[in-house]
Design a protein around this motif. Structure first.
Motif, PDB file in Angstrom:
ATOM      1  N   GLU A 186      -5.508   8.670   8.248  1.00  0.00           N
ATOM      2  CA  GLU A 186      -4.808   8.594   7.283  1.00  0.00           C
ATOM      3  C   GLU A 186      -5.802   7.535   5.831  1.00  0.00           C
ATOM      4  N   ILE A 187      -5.190   7.787   4.123  1.00  0.00           N
ATOM      5  CA  ILE A 187      -5.999   7.356   3.877  1.00  0.00           C
ATOM      6  C   ILE A 187      -5.117   6.481   2.995  1.00  0.00           C
ATOM      7  N   ASN A 188      -5.175   5.779   2.459  1.00  0.00           N
ATOM      8  CA  ASN A 188      -4.264   4.775   1.350  1.00  0.00           C
ATOM      9  C   ASN A 188      -4.972   4.139   0.270  1.00  0.00           C
TER      10      ASN A 188
ATOM     11  N   HIS B 102       0.675  -1.493   0.138  1.00  0.00           N
ATOM     12  CA  HIS B 102      -0.165   0.246  -0.014  1.00  0.00           C
ATOM     13  C   HIS B 102       0.708   1.253   0.154  1.00  0.00           C
ATOM     14  N   ILE B 103      -0.460   2.323  -0.630  1.00  0.00           N
ATOM     15  CA  ILE B 103       0.759   3.836  -0.581  1.00  0.00           C
ATOM     16  C   ILE B 103       0.373   4.716   0.401  1.00  0.00           C
ATOM     17  N   ALA B 104       0.032   5.283   1.172  1.00  0.00           N
ATOM     18  CA  ALA B 104      -0.509   6.148   2.281  1.00  0.00           C
ATOM     19  C   ALA B 104      -0.316   7.093   2.543  1.00  0.00           C
ATOM     20  N   PHE B 105      -1.013   8.517   2.981  1.00  0.00           N
ATOM     21  CA  PHE B 105      -0.887   9.480   3.770  1.00  0.00           C
ATOM     22  C   PHE B 105      -1.688   9.504   5.122  1.00  0.00           C
ATOM     23  N   ASN B 106      -0.575  10.296   6.117  1.00  0.00           N
ATOM     24  CA  ASN B 106      -1.871  10.707   7.020  1.00  0.00           C
ATOM     25  C   ASN B 106      -1.397  12.191   7.371  1.00  0.00           C
TER      26      ASN B 106
END
Length: 201
Positions: A167-169, A139-143
């Motif tokens: 967080e979104i992923n 996964h890639i994620a940004f929080n």
């Protein structure tokens, strides 16, 4: 003779004690820096685990987590996750905390289930028919995270800080399917949302 054996045993015990102490000091890096819990976000309906701070400036996190999905929420699933996030900058909020506005990251999940395996059966499909793993998902994620100084929130506590994050992923499977079906799928279809709390010791 018995005195000699006693001295030999004493020396061996001292050497073992020194070795255990040195080994314990060498293994201090295994002691986690915190604990983390999360709701949703592709790693289980509810998940929890341990957290390590990375780099001298403590701008990175490594979380090792276990997540569970109950049968009532789509089938019983057990999910192991190794998650990394980097915090490139922060905004200090007076003397009570920090905001980390944009933290890119990546994580791997492995789902334990009798119907999911690391690879599709080679006897049933050609080796390049399915390019993804059934059980293993990158996964890639940004929080975004807000961290509160525990001394300001909890008096006389051994806790250093408490933080809350959103967080979104997305994963490889969702992303590739989106790029191949952009007319049918939207960005909303491929991203998952999770919220969590981290406690630093």
């Amino acid at each position: 003779m018995s005195g000699y054996i006693f001295k030999l045993q004493l020396i061996i015990l001292l050497l073992l004690a020194i070795n255990i102490k040195v080994s314990a000091q060498n293994l201090k890096f295994l002691i986690p820096d915190g604990a983390v819990v999360q709701y949703a976000g592709s790693i289980g309906y509810f998940s929890g685990g341990i957290s390590y701070q990375l780099f001298p400036n403590q701008r990175g996190n490594l979380d090792l987590m276990y997540g569970f999905v109950p049968g009532s929420k789509g089938g019983v699933l057990n999910i192991a996750t190794a998650k990394f996030a980097y915090k490139p900058w922060n905004i200090k909020v007076k003397n009570w905390g920090k905001i980390y506005p944009f933290n890119p990251g990546a994580f791997l999940t492995y789902t334990f289930h009798k119907d999911l395996s690391l690879k599709f059966p080679s006897g049933q499909y050609s080796h390049d028919y399915y390019y993804w793993s059934e059980a293993l998902r990158p996964h890639i994620a940004f929080n975004s995270e807000i961290e509160l100084d525990a001394d300001k929130v909890l008096k006389n506590s051994r806790i250093k800080a408490i933080s809350f994050y959103g967080e979104i992923n997305t994963n490889d499977y969702y992303l590739i399917n989106y790029l191949q079906n952009m007319s049918a799928l939207t960005i909303d279809d491929i991203f998952q949302i999770g919220v969590g709390m981290r406690v630093k010791f």
